[in-house]
Design a protein around this motif. Structure first.
Motif, mmCIF file in Angstrom:
data_model
loop_
_atom_site.group_PDB
_atom_site.id
_atom_site.type_symbol
_atom_site.label_atom_id
_atom_site.label_comp_id
_atom_site.label_asym_id
_atom_site.label_seq_id
_atom_site.Cartn_x
_atom_site.Cartn_y
_atom_site.Cartn_z
ATOM 1 N N ALA A 63 66.152 7.584 55.555
ATOM 2 C CA ALA A 63 65.228 7.690 54.429
ATOM 3 C C ALA A 63 64.043 8.613 54.729
ATOM 4 O O ALA A 63 63.614 9.377 53.864
ATOM 5 N N ARG A 64 63.547 8.569 55.948
ATOM 6 C CA ARG A 64 62.394 9.425 56.266
ATOM 7 C C ARG A 64 62.746 10.893 56.100
ATOM 8 O O ARG A 64 61.973 11.682 55.566
ATOM 9 N N GLU A 65 63.920 11.267 56.581
ATOM 10 C CA GLU A 65 64.336 12.668 56.505
ATOM 11 C C GLU A 65 64.655 13.076 55.073
ATOM 12 O O GLU A 65 64.394 14.198 54.647
ATOM 13 N N LEU A 103 47.771 8.600 49.367
ATOM 14 C CA LEU A 103 48.179 7.689 50.437
ATOM 15 C C LEU A 103 49.125 6.633 49.882
ATOM 16 O O LEU A 103 48.840 5.986 48.869
ATOM 17 N N THR A 104 50.275 6.466 50.555
ATOM 18 C CA THR A 104 51.245 5.462 50.103
ATOM 19 C C THR A 104 51.575 4.505 51.242
ATOM 20 O O THR A 104 51.165 4.720 52.383
ATOM 21 N N ASP A 105 52.344 3.473 50.927
ATOM 22 C CA ASP A 105 52.903 2.659 52.001
ATOM 23 C C ASP A 105 54.055 3.433 52.637
ATOM 24 O O ASP A 105 54.309 4.579 52.270
ATOM 25 N N SER A 106 54.753 2.824 53.562
ATOM 26 C CA SER A 106 55.772 3.574 54.305
ATOM 27 C C SER A 106 57.189 3.305 53.816
ATOM 28 O O SER A 106 58.149 3.572 54.526
ATOM 29 N N ALA A 107 57.316 2.779 52.623
ATOM 30 C CA ALA A 107 58.647 2.487 52.079
ATOM 31 C C ALA A 107 59.292 3.779 51.583
ATOM 32 O O ALA A 107 59.215 4.118 50.405
ATOM 33 N N HIS A 108 59.917 4.504 52.487
ATOM 34 C CA HIS A 108 60.508 5.799 52.139
ATOM 35 C C HIS A 108 61.465 5.677 50.958
ATOM 36 O O HIS A 108 62.177 4.696 50.828
ATOM 37 N N THR A 109 61.449 6.699 50.121
ATOM 38 C CA THR A 109 62.248 6.841 48.887
ATOM 39 C C THR A 109 61.808 5.900 47.752
ATOM 40 O O THR A 109 62.291 6.020 46.635
ATOM 41 N N LYS A 110 60.901 4.959 48.036
ATOM 42 C CA LYS A 110 60.376 4.120 46.955
ATOM 43 C C LYS A 110 58.967 3.649 47.282
ATOM 44 O O LYS A 110 58.599 2.505 47.042
ATOM 45 N N ALA A 111 58.192 4.577 47.817
ATOM 46 C CA ALA A 111 56.851 4.230 48.289
ATOM 47 C C ALA A 111 55.916 3.919 47.123
ATOM 48 O O ALA A 111 56.120 4.362 46.003
ATOM 49 N N ARG A 112 54.904 3.124 47.419
ATOM 50 C CA ARG A 112 53.885 2.796 46.417
ATOM 51 C C ARG A 112 52.568 3.449 46.796
ATOM 52 O O ARG A 112 52.197 3.488 47.966
ATOM 53 N N VAL A 133 49.191 19.754 41.326
ATOM 54 C CA VAL A 133 49.554 18.773 42.358
ATOM 55 C C VAL A 133 51.041 18.435 42.264
ATOM 56 O O VAL A 133 51.589 18.258 41.169
ATOM 57 N N ALA A 134 51.677 18.323 43.409
ATOM 58 C CA ALA A 134 53.097 17.967 43.450
ATOM 59 C C ALA A 134 53.287 16.509 43.045
ATOM 60 O O ALA A 134 52.643 15.618 43.576
ATOM 61 N N GLY A 135 54.188 16.281 42.099
ATOM 62 C CA GLY A 135 54.501 14.916 41.712
ATOM 63 C C GLY A 135 55.429 14.269 42.729
ATOM 64 O O GLY A 135 55.921 14.931 43.647
ATOM 65 N N PHE A 136 55.607 12.947 42.588
ATOM 66 C CA PHE A 136 56.718 12.259 43.257
ATOM 67 C C PHE A 136 56.508 12.026 44.749
ATOM 68 O O PHE A 136 57.313 11.379 45.384
ATOM 69 N N GLN A 137 55.411 12.554 45.333
ATOM 70 C CA GLN A 137 55.307 12.473 46.788
ATOM 71 C C GLN A 137 53.924 12.038 47.248
ATOM 72 O O GLN A 137 52.933 12.174 46.547
ATOM 73 N N GLY A 138 53.904 11.517 48.470
ATOM 74 C CA GLY A 138 52.647 11.144 49.091
ATOM 75 C C GLY A 138 52.805 11.206 50.596
ATOM 76 O O GLY A 138 53.717 11.869 51.111
ATOM 77 N N THR A 146 56.295 10.769 52.101
ATOM 78 C CA THR A 146 57.023 9.709 51.381
ATOM 79 C C THR A 146 57.306 10.193 49.959
ATOM 80 O O THR A 146 56.671 11.125 49.479
ATOM 81 N N THR A 147 58.262 9.539 49.283
ATOM 82 C CA THR A 147 58.456 9.804 47.850
ATOM 83 C C THR A 147 58.449 8.476 47.089
ATOM 84 O O THR A 147 58.646 7.409 47.668
ATOM 85 N N LEU A 148 58.216 8.605 45.783
ATOM 86 C CA LEU A 148 57.886 7.421 44.974
ATOM 87 C C LEU A 148 59.049 6.864 44.170
ATOM 88 O O LEU A 148 58.857 5.979 43.341
ATOM 89 N N GLY A 149 60.257 7.364 44.394
ATOM 90 C CA GLY A 149 61.389 6.910 43.579
ATOM 91 C C GLY A 149 61.640 7.873 42.440
ATOM 92 O O GLY A 149 60.724 8.568 41.988
ATOM 93 N N ARG A 150 62.899 7.920 41.974
ATOM 94 C CA ARG A 150 63.286 8.878 40.939
ATOM 95 C C ARG A 150 62.386 8.747 39.716
ATOM 96 O O ARG A 150 62.024 7.644 39.316
ATOM 97 N N GLY A 151 62.021 9.903 39.179
ATOM 98 C CA GLY A 151 61.136 9.900 38.030
ATOM 99 C C GLY A 151 59.679 9.657 38.408
ATOM 100 O O GLY A 151 58.821 9.460 37.549
#
Ligand code: ASP
Ligand code: MG
Length: 411
Positions: A63-65, A103-112, A133-138, A146-151
């Motif tokens: 997930a990190r990669e 800044l997000t938590d470390s839940a890769h592919t579905k971070a908050r 600003v780039a969406g979807f990432q932190g 990290t990314t925040l999940g699809r959409g």
């Protein structure tokens, strides 16, 4: 002068020409004197392309990669848009999620998102720049992308608007607003001028895919006025707000949502004793299957039938679990049905009007559509019906609740 966050989705930045159109649109607002922060998605198809690449290496990529890779989609579009803006004389600067410090938590592919540092953005705005600003990432505390999940770009837009205390968060997309129902099913569907967060959440969770659910939740929680608009057509779009103003013209029902993604399971002839619901649904939830609607029938002969719905993807898994339970409990049989659909009427007007559910049932009865299950909440009534009647049901309800566009309008 207002501070506006504008989010453009993948189709709106799907080509260089479109990115230049977006730049022209942003310029118009800026020429008006507004401060603008733009959030963009990756070019349409790009996130899928990147995920496919990873899957060629491994079915379950680390997930990190995966996050390191898919975040590049948005990195391309922020730079292109900043260039396009500067080309037409608008000072602009791009930032990745990590650079802003989303800044997000470390839940890769579905971070908050935990926190957004708005200082840098405010500084850039003060200097007269449009900030892209780039969406979807932190980035997490340790510096991992990290990314925040699809959409997830919708959520970035809303979160930035909240952090910056923006006057409005505008979500530009390929439809011109939120509709009373899917216009592909009902040609007379109408764009709503306004809808409440609560209604929008129901519509979104019931299958209306205009906005990411998390973004709506976030906007509601932080009272961020949200507007859905068409990227390349003029128009007021749909405003999603907190206030539930009551007016004479306000329809009781705001929209009709539907969903074909569910399946129904029934276990028949289970003993009518305390703990039965738990004995059935405990193992189902332990198998990580989420249950939506539940109905337990009135008992006769000390046995009863128990029916519930799950996501269609979980159907086989749930069926297997249920067959095991039936054997253990000595239940009569297990029946399943995937050819069902859920139709829901949604509206805050239900709070102050009686008889809404019966009006719904009457409309369905007139079309001879059998209702298999019913569930209600304060602002919603849902029914499960046979899938083949779905479109008929949606049309009938749209008419019954007076949502059809007047002739000449709509189509
Ligand atoms: N590019 C990401 C996706 O396709 C995020 C987004 O578009 O909102 O899911
Ligand atoms: Mg999207």
């Amino acid at each position: 002068m207002a501070l506006i966050v504008q989010k453009f989705g993948g189709t709106s930045v799907g080509s260089v020409e479109r990115i230049e159109q977006v730049a022209a649109k942003v310029k118009k607002f800026r020429d008006n004197g507004d401060d603008i922060v733009v959030v963009v998605s990756a070019m349409s198809g790009e996130t899928n392309r990147l995920i496919d690449l990873a899957k060629q290496i491994s079915e379950q990529p680390v997930a990190r990669e995966l996050d390191v890779m898919v975040s590049t989609g948005e990195q391309v579009t922020i730079a292109l848009l900043a260039m396009a803006l500067m080309k037409i004389g608008v000072p602009a600067v791009s930032y990745t999620g990590a650079q802003v410090r989303i800044l997000t938590d470390s839940a890769h592919t579905k971070a908050r998102i935990l926190q957004i540092d708005s200082q840098q953005i405010h500084k850039e705005l003060k200097a007269g720049r449009v900030v892209v600003v780039a969406g979807f990432q932190g980035v997490d505390e340790a510096g991992n992308i990290t990314t925040l999940g699809r959409g997830g770009s919708d959520t970035t837009g809303v979160a930035l608007a909240a952090a910056l205390k923006a006057d409005e968060c505008q979500i530009y997309t390929d439809v011109d607003g939120v509709y009373t129902t899917d216009p592909r099913v009902v040609a007379k569907a109408q764009r709503l001028d306004k809808i409440t967060f609560e209604e929008m959440l129901e519509m979104a969770s019931l299958g209306s895919k205009v906005l990411q659910i998390r973004a709506v939740e976030f906007a509601g929680k932080y009272s961020v006025p949200l507007r859905v608009l068409h990227s390349f057509q003029e128009g007021p779009g749909t405003l999603i707000t907190l206030d539930e103003e009551e007016s004479m013209e306000q329809p009781i029902i705001s929209g009709i949502a539907f969903n074909r993604d569910e399946a129904k399971l029934t276990i028949r002839g289970v003993p009518d004793t305390p703990g039965v619901a738990f004995k059935i649904l405990g193992p189902v939830s332990a198998a990580n299957v989420e249950v939506d609607m539940i109905v337990q029938n009135v008992a006769h002969d000390n046995t009863t039938d128990f029916t519930f719905t799950v996501h269609r993807n979980d159907y086989h898994n749930a069926l297997q679990v249920l067959e095991g339970i039936a054997r253990d409990m000595g239940a009569r049989e297990v029946i399943g049905d995937i050819d069902i659909a859920k139709v829901s009427i949604v509206g805050v007007g239900m709070r102050s009007h009686a008889g809404v559910a019966s009006r719904m049932f009457e409309a369905l009865a007139k079309e001879n559509i059998n209702i298999q299950m019913i569930s209600t909440s304060e602002i919603k009534v849902s029914v499960v019906i046979e899938e083949k009647y779905l479109e008929l049901a949606v049309r009938a309800l749209h008419t019954a609740f007076e949502l059809d566009a007047p002739a000449g309008k709509g189509e």
